[in-house]
Design an enzyme around this catalytic site. Sequence first.
Site, short mmCIF file in Angstrom:
data_model
loop_
_atom_site.label_atom_id
_atom_site.label_comp_id
_atom_site.label_asym_id
_atom_site.label_seq_id
_atom_site.Cartn_x
_atom_site.Cartn_y
_atom_site.Cartn_z
N HIS A 1 0.84 -1.20 0.00
CA HIS A 1 0.00 0.00 0.00
C HIS A 1 0.87 1.25 0.00
CE1 HIS A 1 -3.49 2.50 1.50
NE2 HIS A 1 -2.48 3.20 1.98
N GLU A 2 1.88 1.27 0.86
CA GLU A 2 2.74 2.46 0.94
C GLU A 2 3.53 2.65 -0.35
OE1 GLU A 2 2.37 4.49 3.20
OE2 GLU A 2 1.19 3.25 4.55
N HIS B 1 1.49 4.32 -2.91
CA HIS B 1 1.45 5.78 -2.72
C HIS B 1 2.65 6.42 -3.39
CE1 HIS B 1 -1.99 6.68 -0.33
NE2 HIS B 1 -1.63 5.98 0.70
N GLU C 1 -6.43 7.05 -1.06
CA GLU C 1 -6.28 5.90 -0.16
C GLU C 1 -6.90 4.66 -0.78
OE1 GLU C 1 -4.71 5.38 2.73
OE2 GLU C 1 -3.87 7.35 2.39
#
Lengths: 282, 194
Positions: free
Chosen positions: A126-127, A130, A204
């Site tokens: 997930h990071e 980003h 997100e």
Amino acid sequence: MVLFVVFITGLVWLLANVFNYNPDLIVFALLLSTLMSFGGFWWSDKIILTLSGARPADRQKEFNYYTVAENLAMAAQLPMPKLYVLDDSAPNAFATGRDPQHAAIVVTTGLLQKLNRTEIEGVVAHELSHIKNYDIRLMGVVTILVGSVTLLADWFLHGLRFGGDDEKGSGNLRIIMGIVGFILILLSPIIAQLIQLTLSRRREYFADAAGAFLTRYPEGLASALEKISADTEPLEAANKATAHLYITDPLKNNKGSVNWFAGLFNTHPPIAERIRLLRQMV
Amino acid sequence: MFGIALIVLLAVVVLYLWSVYNQLVTLKTRIGASIQEIGNQLKRQADLIPNLVASVKGYMNHEDKIFTEITDARKAVMEVADSGDAQKLVDAGSRLQSALGALRVIVEAIPQIQAAGPTMQLMNEVRDTSDKVMYSRRTLIDLTADYNIRIAIFPSSLVANLFGFAAQTGLKVPNQDEVLQVKPAETQTPQVTL
């Protein structure tokens, strides 16, 4: 983004034409605030890391975290980001850095203790998403814009006494436009904030999906989010300014069910919704 | 007026050809690099194995079959590691991964090994190399898919034909056509006497 630019352009036009402010001064104020915010964004990785007191990750001690990040960076075709660990028992993680070459990921020791390797993989994916999608750059630019809007509105309200007194059109129309303009000016910082928060929530969801695509295993992130949301301790190092960078709201503002209007002010989408969407992905 | 429009049109076409050509060349180079990466990861794994086998062997006296299989699989991998042939690499790699997986299952049933810190650390490292092999294989599959899509869709397919870019074969993942069956013997817990 387009909405924002349109909004700010409209605001500047409004100020310049209806209230007769000198456009040059407005531009100067905007430039100044932009430069100040830009510095914050350009060195965001160094600033955040210094503020939060994180230490570099050690391959031996944080083996799962380190190797998981190595593998995922290879899969995402990104250079390996710098890895840091924050000593705090609240589980959370964030990514920072203006582009993939200057990126850093920070996780808390609480997260490393509570999650197994597969769940850490989901969080790191997930990071990394980003970072790959330049979300940090996007949110940095948006913060600059929000700051500009707030500055403009604030400036106008202070200088209300010195409004223009040229006659432009009939008196009635001028009064109405003045009132409408005034209300818009008052509301503009809130509208700007709402746009920023909506954007933050959208990104997100997008990072969740991109992370699941990277690992081909959405259940990893889903169960990680479950474990993180079960923990109710707020993260000490975070504050409102940095809250949007974390994987879940570190200030623990996520109530079970939030009504629609209050939900507009969340930096993160509700966790139950994120878990549901992840589990829907086959 | 007409002349300027023609020049602009020509410039647009040339720029388009140029950018698509560059994209295809970049993807092709990346595919080659990812095949090399698979070879590198397999080599890295093969280097760790003798150490692992030596440290685990002491705990297990009656499991020679698995060690023979691992050693054979490792030899097969070392033979093809520099070949640059993706399919051979993946096939040899799969054999090694399943041998290591079988070893891991056995190791996890032996409490003495679980307690031995450095051995478990080594076991974790080897498992991590399996992950890396998997991810490098996936990268190759993704890149190949990307490249083949770009060659197939219109209008970049015209550019591909113009410059002679052929579709890449990619990987045939083993076990794709077989139905995986668990043999009854595999459902028994391995008996280890020390």
